[in-house]
Design a protein around this motif. Sequence first.
Motif, PDB file in Angstrom:
ATOM      1  N   VAL A   1      -0.598  -4.613   1.027  1.00 32.22           N
ATOM      2  CA  VAL A   1      -0.158  -3.345   0.436  1.00 32.22           C
ATOM      3  C   VAL A   1      -0.183  -3.439  -1.089  1.00 32.22           C
ATOM      4  CG1 VAL A   1       2.359  -3.709   0.260  1.00 32.22           C
ATOM      5  CG2 VAL A   1       1.459  -1.441   0.792  1.00 32.22           C
ATOM      6  N   PHE A   2       0.067  -4.613  -1.644  1.00 33.13           N
ATOM      7  CA  PHE A   2      -0.051  -4.768  -3.099  1.00 33.13           C
ATOM      8  C   PHE A   2      -1.509  -4.694  -3.539  1.00 33.13           C
ATOM      9  CE2 PHE A   2      -1.299  -7.893  -6.350  1.00 33.13           C
ATOM     10  CZ  PHE A   2      -0.780  -7.257  -7.472  1.00 33.13           C
ATOM     11  N   ARG A   3      -2.361  -5.516  -2.939  1.00 29.58           N
ATOM     12  CA  ARG A   3      -3.755  -5.622  -3.400  1.00 29.58           C
ATOM     13  C   ARG A   3      -4.494  -4.303  -3.270  1.00 29.58           C
ATOM     14  NH1 ARG A   3      -7.372  -5.455  -5.845  1.00 29.58           N
ATOM     15  NH2 ARG A   3      -9.125  -6.884  -6.189  1.00 29.58           N
ATOM     16  N   PHE A   4      -4.282  -3.574  -2.180  1.00 24.82           N
ATOM     17  CA  PHE A   4      -5.062  -2.361  -1.946  1.00 24.82           C
ATOM     18  C   PHE A   4      -4.498  -1.143  -2.672  1.00 24.82           C
ATOM     19  CE2 PHE A   4      -6.702  -5.093   1.331  1.00 24.82           C
ATOM     20  CZ  PHE A   4      -8.031  -4.704   1.448  1.00 24.82           C
ATOM     21  N   THR A   5      -3.203  -1.092  -2.921  1.00 28.16           N
ATOM     22  CA  THR A   5      -2.673   0.019  -3.713  1.00 28.16           C
ATOM     23  C   THR A   5      -3.044  -0.125  -5.184  1.00 28.16           C
ATOM     24  OG1 THR A   5      -0.531  -1.137  -3.831  1.00 28.16           O
ATOM     25  CG2 THR A   5      -0.743   0.630  -2.202  1.00 28.16           C
ATOM     26  N   VAL A   6      -3.282  -1.367  -5.639  1.00 26.72           N
ATOM     27  CA  VAL A   6      -3.741  -1.578  -7.008  1.00 26.72           C
ATOM     28  C   VAL A   6      -5.165  -1.075  -7.177  1.00 26.72           C
ATOM     29  CG1 VAL A   6      -4.431  -3.339  -8.691  1.00 26.72           C
ATOM     30  CG2 VAL A   6      -2.221  -3.494  -7.570  1.00 26.72           C
ATOM     31  N   SER A   7      -6.033  -1.409  -6.222  1.00 23.59           N
ATOM     32  CA  SER A   7      -7.462  -1.101  -6.360  1.00 23.59           C
ATOM     33  C   SER A   7      -7.876   0.230  -5.754  1.00 23.59           C
ATOM     34  CB  SER A   7      -8.295  -2.216  -5.712  1.00 23.59           C
ATOM     35  OG  SER A   7      -7.994  -2.331  -4.338  1.00 23.59           O
ATOM     36  N   ALA A   8      -7.055   0.813  -4.877  1.00 22.29           N
ATOM     37  CA  ALA A   8      -7.427   2.075  -4.212  1.00 22.29           C
ATOM     38  C   ALA A   8      -6.226   3.019  -4.177  1.00 22.29           C
ATOM     39  CB  ALA A   8      -7.927   1.792  -2.796  1.00 22.29           C
ATOM     40  N   LYS A   9      -5.805   3.462  -5.372  1.00 22.86           N
ATOM     41  CA  LYS A   9      -4.605   4.297  -5.466  1.00 22.86           C
ATOM     42  C   LYS A   9      -4.756   5.619  -4.726  1.00 22.86           C
ATOM     43  CE  LYS A   9      -2.834   2.325  -9.767  1.00 22.86           C
ATOM     44  NZ  LYS A   9      -1.747   1.624  -9.087  1.00 22.86           N
ATOM     45  N   SER A  10      -5.970   6.130  -4.629  1.00 23.58           N
ATOM     46  CA  SER A  10      -6.190   7.398  -3.934  1.00 23.58           C
ATOM     47  C   SER A  10      -5.949   7.278  -2.429  1.00 23.58           C
ATOM     48  CB  SER A  10      -7.618   7.899  -4.185  1.00 23.58           C
ATOM     49  OG  SER A  10      -8.569   6.963  -3.689  1.00 23.58           O
ATOM     50  N   GLU A  11      -5.958   6.038  -1.927  1.00 28.99           N
ATOM     51  CA  GLU A  11      -5.754   5.814  -0.495  1.00 28.99           C
ATOM     52  C   GLU A  11      -4.333   5.304  -0.193  1.00 28.99           C
ATOM     53  OE1 GLU A  11      -8.016   6.420   1.811  1.00 28.99           O
ATOM     54  OE2 GLU A  11      -9.616   6.967   0.429  1.00 28.99           O
ATOM     55  N   THR A  12      -3.442   5.450  -1.155  1.00 27.12           N
ATOM     56  CA  THR A  12      -2.097   4.877  -1.017  1.00 27.12           C
ATOM     57  C   THR A  12      -1.400   5.327   0.259  1.00 27.12           C
ATOM     58  OG1 THR A  12      -1.769   4.603  -3.400  1.00 27.12           O
ATOM     59  CG2 THR A  12       0.205   4.751  -2.039  1.00 27.12           C
ATOM     60  N   LYS A  13      -1.464   6.611   0.574  1.00 28.43           N
ATOM     61  CA  LYS A  13      -0.753   7.118   1.757  1.00 28.43           C
ATOM     62  C   LYS A  13      -1.278   6.480   3.034  1.00 28.43           C
ATOM     63  CE  LYS A  13       1.336  11.338   3.487  1.00 28.43           C
ATOM     64  NZ  LYS A  13       1.551  12.780   3.214  1.00 28.43           N
ATOM     65  N   LYS A  14      -2.582   6.339   3.147  1.00 31.38           N
ATOM     66  CA  LYS A  14      -3.170   5.716   4.334  1.00 31.38           C
ATOM     67  C   LYS A  14      -2.784   4.235   4.411  1.00 31.38           C
ATOM     68  CE  LYS A  14      -7.226   8.742   4.630  1.00 31.38           C
ATOM     69  NZ  LYS A  14      -8.714   8.791   4.598  1.00 31.38           N
ATOM     70  N   ILE A  15      -2.836   3.575   3.261  1.00 36.25           N
ATOM     71  CA  ILE A  15      -2.518   2.142   3.225  1.00 36.25           C
ATOM     72  C   ILE A  15      -1.062   1.907   3.615  1.00 36.25           C
ATOM     73  CG2 ILE A  15      -2.286   0.133   1.697  1.00 36.25           C
ATOM     74  CD1 ILE A  15      -4.596   1.444   0.018  1.00 36.25           C
ATOM     75  N   VAL A  16      -0.159   2.683   3.035  1.00 33.96           N
ATOM     76  CA  VAL A  16       1.265   2.527   3.312  1.00 33.96           C
ATOM     77  C   VAL A  16       1.585   2.871   4.764  1.00 33.96           C
ATOM     78  CG1 VAL A  16       3.573   3.393   2.755  1.00 33.96           C
ATOM     79  CG2 VAL A  16       1.960   2.867   0.920  1.00 33.96           C
ATOM     80  N   SER A  17       0.986   3.905   5.269  1.00 37.06           N
ATOM     81  CA  SER A  17       1.252   4.321   6.655  1.00 37.06           C
ATOM     82  C   SER A  17       0.861   3.233   7.645  1.00 37.06           C
ATOM     83  CB  SER A  17       0.487   5.620   6.971  1.00 37.06           C
ATOM     84  OG  SER A  17       0.920   6.677   6.142  1.00 37.06           O
ATOM     85  N   PHE A  18      -0.320   2.686   7.465  1.00 35.95           N
ATOM     86  CA  PHE A  18      -0.800   1.666   8.404  1.00 35.95           C
ATOM     87  C   PHE A  18       0.018   0.376   8.295  1.00 35.95           C
ATOM     88  CE2 PHE A  18      -3.752  -1.986   9.066  1.00 35.95           C
ATOM     89  CZ  PHE A  18      -3.825  -1.890  10.450  1.00 35.95           C
ATOM     90  N   THR A  19       0.249  -0.087   7.070  1.00 43.48           N
ATOM     91  CA  THR A  19       0.949  -1.358   6.894  1.00 43.48           C
ATOM     92  C   THR A  19       2.417  -1.266   7.323  1.00 43.48           C
ATOM     93  OG1 THR A  19       1.288  -0.766   4.560  1.00 43.48           O
ATOM     94  CG2 THR A  19      -0.568  -2.221   5.084  1.00 43.48           C
ATOM     95  N   THR A  20       3.040  -0.119   7.105  1.00 43.83           N
ATOM     96  CA  THR A  20       4.438   0.057   7.537  1.00 43.83           C
ATOM     97  C   THR A  20       4.547  -0.016   9.050  1.00 43.83           C
ATOM     98  OG1 THR A  20       4.930   1.459   5.623  1.00 43.83           O
ATOM     99  CG2 THR A  20       6.458   1.570   7.477  1.00 43.83           C
ATOM    100  N   LYS A  21       3.618   0.613   9.741  1.00 50.28           N
ATOM    101  CA  LYS A  21       3.626   0.575  11.208  1.00 50.28           C
ATOM    102  C   LYS A  21       3.473  -0.869  11.712  1.00 50.28           C
ATOM    103  CE  LYS A  21       1.761   5.262  11.724  1.00 50.28           C
ATOM    104  NZ  LYS A  21       0.558   6.068  12.056  1.00 50.28           N
ATOM    105  N   CYS A  22       2.645  -1.663  11.027  1.00 48.56           N
ATOM    106  CA  CYS A  22       2.485  -3.066  11.415  1.00 48.56           C
ATOM    107  C   CYS A  22       3.819  -3.801  11.316  1.00 48.56           C
ATOM    108  CB  CYS A  22       1.449  -3.745  10.521  1.00 48.56           C
ATOM    109  SG  CYS A  22      -0.257  -3.207  10.797  1.00 48.56           S
ATOM    110  N   CYS A  23       4.588  -3.491  10.273  1.00 53.55           N
ATOM    111  CA  CYS A  23       5.905  -4.117  10.099  1.00 53.55           C
ATOM    112  C   CYS A  23       6.859  -3.707  11.219  1.00 53.55           C
ATOM    113  CB  CYS A  23       6.502  -3.723   8.748  1.00 53.55           C
ATOM    114  SG  CYS A  23       5.687  -4.479   7.324  1.00 53.55           S
ATOM    115  N   VAL A  24       6.876  -2.426  11.528  1.00 54.43           N
ATOM    116  CA  VAL A  24       7.779  -1.923  12.579  1.00 54.43           C
ATOM    117  C   VAL A  24       7.426  -2.528  13.930  1.00 54.43           C
ATOM    118  CG1 VAL A  24       8.544   0.120  13.846  1.00 54.43           C
ATOM    119  CG2 VAL A  24       8.279   0.221  11.361  1.00 54.43           C
ATOM    120  N   TYR A  25       6.141  -2.583  14.236  1.00 53.94           N
ATOM    121  CA  TYR A  25       5.707  -3.134  15.519  1.00 53.94           C
ATOM    122  C   TYR A  25       6.098  -4.608  15.673  1.00 53.94           C
ATOM    123  CZ  TYR A  25       2.734   1.041  15.839  1.00 53.94           C
ATOM    124  OH  TYR A  25       2.274   2.339  15.905  1.00 53.94           O
TER     125      TYR A  25
END
Length: 475
Positions: free
Chosen positions: A71-95
Amino acid sequence: MKNKTGTRYAELFENTVIIAIGSFSSKVLVFFLVPLYTSVLSSSEYGFYDLIYTSLQLAVPILSLNVSESVFRFTVSAKSETKKIVSFTTKCCVYSILPAFMVLSAFAALGISDWIREYSVYILIFYISYMFNQYMIQLAKGIDKIKKMTISGVIGTVFMVGGNVIFLLVIKNGLRGFFVANILGQLIPAVYLFFSMHFWKMFSLTGNVDKDLKKMILKYSAPLILTNIGWWINNASDRYIITWGIGIDAAGILSVAYKIPSIIAVVYGLFIQAWQISATKEYEKSNSGSFYKNIFISLNIFLYYMISLFLLFTKPIASIMFAEDFYSAWIFVPFLLLSSYFSASAGFIAPILTARYDTKTVAYSTITGGVVNILLNIILMFWIGTMGVTIATAFSSFIIFAVRYYSARDVISGVNLRRVLALWLAILIQVVLEINSVYFFQFVPVVVVSVLFRKNLIEYIRVLKLTINKRLKMN
């Protein structure tokens, strides 16, 4: 060009200062709580908590697929995709919570450990709190919320320190209170970041994430799972091996010995959080190799003097920090300090490798070091006891550095490795002298290093004076 170069150093310095302001004082408070822990908790209780905490450091990246790093590496390099990145990675944590619950339930049902059965609920809540706090910290760095991340660290420490004082001294709730205080120290800052960053605006429960993005995230994070396993083996396996070979009381003594080297990790951790950001941002820019080289040399010189100072005062520090039953732990500190030196140098190179998405080398190096550590732990423990474990830890940390440096040598251009090795040799000499209680001659390596690096020291003093004068004029 000079302005751009100066900006690089200024940004790294500014981020380090911001993180330090919020974190250093709070970490110092935790440092001074060690006498409280060792006077209230038995060596067995403290040893059990330490095993649980180090186990969480292994379990979280495995079960959550280590998406906190992604979530750090990809939000730095792909800020326009932040919502998609956060949504997917958060679900991985919950699961990941479900398999954690299943593992703890299995341990309790099979009666593998009476300790785990008694404290299973606390362990599960600790897992959840620790995981989400680490995730929120990495997200804050990725979206340039450094100040909020710093504030969260202060909040967490206030609750952890206050909780320990209340539960251990006032309520006298023992190990249970110790767990609750440390859970609060993880949970409350995560909640603060959740609201202060308006997390709900970056997360979508029903939003679809394209397969290519998922694949990129998991491809990046998967090798880092092995990295975490390797570091965990290198830093934590000795506790398990000591528990198996000597006993949990000895593991508790060794855990306390780690508290002095952990100060190095705290100070270095303030820098590395800022360095992770700078190394990633600067990777694609011109003359980044020169930037990396200068920071690497400066870091090693700073660490040399800091570790040298701790070696000179190991016994006095131990007499203050450790309760009487734990004072004997001082003898294990010197080689652990040497290990922290190697680990810091290896940790410096890791963000450079991850900046170019080379997480496989990072993983390979840590796994190699971990395997070496386990083998040497077993061999040296039966040969020279607990001291052998500390030697194994130092050597395996050096192996990790060596593998990473070899891979990144094309990026860190112009480093005079012989000068760095001279610093490490000087520290090794001081380690041997300290263990054998030869104090006066420890000043000899310090004098030699000061002569060898006099030009660097003069330059650092000059820059420091200019910085102070500039700040005074601004005020």
